[in-house]
Design a protein around this motif. Structure first.
Motif, PDB file in Angstrom:
ATOM      1  N   ILE A   1      -8.661   0.769  -4.850  1.00 55.94           N
ATOM      2  CA  ILE A   1      -7.336   1.358  -5.120  1.00 55.94           C
ATOM      3  C   ILE A   1      -7.350   2.053  -6.482  1.00 55.94           C
ATOM      4  CG2 ILE A   1      -4.913   0.772  -5.662  1.00 55.94           C
ATOM      5  CD1 ILE A   1      -5.134  -1.415  -3.447  1.00 55.94           C
TER       6      ILE A   1
ATOM      7  N   GLU B   1      -9.404   5.294  -5.988  1.00 58.41           N
ATOM      8  CA  GLU B   1      -8.826   6.275  -5.055  1.00 58.41           C
ATOM      9  C   GLU B   1      -7.419   6.719  -5.455  1.00 58.41           C
ATOM     10  OE1 GLU B   1     -10.383   7.791  -2.371  1.00 58.41           O
ATOM     11  OE2 GLU B   1     -12.102   6.836  -3.347  1.00 58.41           O
ATOM     12  N   GLU B   2      -6.579   5.743  -5.760  1.00 55.51           N
ATOM     13  CA  GLU B   2      -5.145   6.040  -5.937  1.00 55.51           C
ATOM     14  C   GLU B   2      -4.786   6.366  -7.391  1.00 55.51           C
ATOM     15  OE1 GLU B   2      -3.190   6.351  -3.349  1.00 55.51           O
ATOM     16  OE2 GLU B   2      -4.810   5.717  -2.003  1.00 55.51           O
TER      17      GLU B   2
ATOM     18  N   ARG C   1      -6.608  10.589  -7.878  1.00 56.92           N
ATOM     19  CA  ARG C   1      -5.366  11.379  -7.761  1.00 56.92           C
ATOM     20  C   ARG C   1      -4.915  12.001  -9.059  1.00 56.92           C
ATOM     21  NH1 ARG C   1      -1.567   9.518  -2.911  1.00 56.92           N
ATOM     22  NH2 ARG C   1      -3.358   9.372  -1.549  1.00 56.92           N
TER      23      ARG C   1
ATOM     24  N   ARG D   1       0.809  -1.225   0.000  1.00 53.93           N
ATOM     25  CA  ARG D   1       0.000   0.000   0.000  1.00 53.93           C
ATOM     26  C   ARG D   1       0.839   1.270   0.000  1.00 53.93           C
ATOM     27  NH1 ARG D   1      -5.526  -1.045   0.848  1.00 53.93           N
ATOM     28  NH2 ARG D   1      -5.796  -3.233   0.388  1.00 53.93           N
TER      29      ARG D   1
ATOM     30  N   SER E   1       3.400   4.440  -4.669  1.00 63.52           N
ATOM     31  CA  SER E   1       2.668   5.552  -5.279  1.00 63.52           C
ATOM     32  C   SER E   1       2.601   5.334  -6.786  1.00 63.52           C
ATOM     33  CB  SER E   1       3.395   6.866  -4.990  1.00 63.52           C
ATOM     34  OG  SER E   1       3.046   7.814  -5.974  1.00 63.52           O
TER      35      SER E   1
END
Ligand SMILES: [Zn+2]
Length: 331
Positions: free
Chosen positions: A92, A95-96, A100, A42, A45
């Motif tokens: 994920i 969200e990621e 982003r 997790r 990045s």
């Protein structure tokens, strides 16, 4: 010495990218395992992690226009948790990745791809193996609603849908598996035969409407069971399917080390079978530990393009890089 080498490499890279931009080449990559890597760790990045082959910065540096992101629930996950883990990976993704990077756009229709603006990159959610749905079609429908646009039926082993290619029994589709393929047809979802048993493959050729092999190469050139026989390639062409040539060294060369020349050998073999308008690329980036020489991450696609430019026409290369998958996106 090292600095000189670095500069010459980066100049070559810059020139290659300029050639690609000059030709307005766009890349549609049909398979990567970034979500699995990000679920396992997790801390990673998506922006620029050294661990990842596909990152936001890398996609921007390359001519990437559409990237498929597989939801692959590893076999170590207990059956009863598999659906939850698939949902975690999809979380994920939202969200990621999407949240982003606002220029990363969820793709669920061909129109979404056509509407991508300059600077935007499309992201397609795919399922790699139906283990996550157990025997519940309602779970599959839930995954469609969350954006899954392509369904790989198995990973290498058996599940309730079918046997994978490494399952000794070698069974084809179960009754439940047949209902999964039919549901994919009804919802204009790709059925992906990469990883599937040979018998399962032929069952899908009977039943499937929108078929692809997202990341598989030619068995005639490399005897890995994950690769497709010439008969299978011809059947996929007959079904108007698409095949993603993959950058897995073990699927490219019999001695498990591979170069871009090996990728070109597979491209050429597919073409001799009549697949020039059916092949694309499904890198399997982030699903592999070893990489092809000169093709270690997404931004290295330019090296592959440079090699393709020596042997194929601009139209053919556009087909391989983008159009052949784009044209067949079912919705
Ligand atoms: Zn795979």
């Amino acid at each position: 010495m090292q600095t000189g080498l670095f500069y010459s490499n980066s100049i070559v890279h810059m020139l290659a990218v300029q050639i690609m931009e000059g030709l307005f080449l766009r890349i549609f990559d049909a398979h990567c395992d970034v979500l699995w890597r990000m679920w396992e760790n997790r801390e990673i990045s998506f922006k620029d992690s050294e661990i990842l082959h596909v990152t936001w910065d890398g996609l921007k540096k390359s001519a990437a226009k559409v990237q498929c992101f597989a939801v692959y629930v590893p076999e170590k996950v207990r059956k009863e948790s598999a659906f939850d883990v698939a949902l975690e990976m999809i979380d994920i993704f939202y969200e990621e990745i999407l949240q982003r990077f606002p220029n990363m756009k969820l793709i669920t229709t061909k129109r979404d791809i056509g509407e991508l603006k300059e600077g935007q990159i499309g992201a397609i959610l795919t399922l790699e193996g139906c283990d996550a749905i157990g025997t519940d079609l309602d779970k599959l429908r839930t995954l469609y609603r969350l954006g899954i646009s392509s369904v790989g039926l198995t990973w290498n082993h058996a599940n309730a849908v079918a046997d994978g290619i490494l399952e000794e029994r070698g069974a084809g589709l179960s009754s439940f598996g047949k209902s999964v393929v039919k549901l994919n047809n009804d919802h204009f979802i790709w059925t992906d035969v990469s990883h599937l048993s040979v018998k399962g493959f032929w069952d899908v050729m009977e039943l499937g409407e929108y078929v692809i092999a997202s990341h598989s190469n030619c068995k005639d050139l490399c005897h890995n069971p994950r690769n497709l026989s010439d008969e299978q390639v011809q059947a996929l062409i007959q079904k108007d399917g698409a095949i993603g040539v993959t950058f897995v060294p073990q699927f490219l060369s019999n001695n498990s080390q591979a170069s871009i020349t090996d990728i070109l050998r597979h491209v050429e073999h597919f073409c001799t079978l009549g697949a020039v308008e059916h092949i694309g690329f499904g890198s399997d980036f982030d699903g592999i530990d070893q990489t092809v020489q000169g093709l270690h991450k997404i931004e290295d696609y330019s090296n592959l393009v440079n090699s393709l430019l020596k042997y194929y026409s601009e139209t053919e290369i556009r087909g391989f890089l983008f159009d052949n998958f784009y044209k067949r996106f079912p919705k």
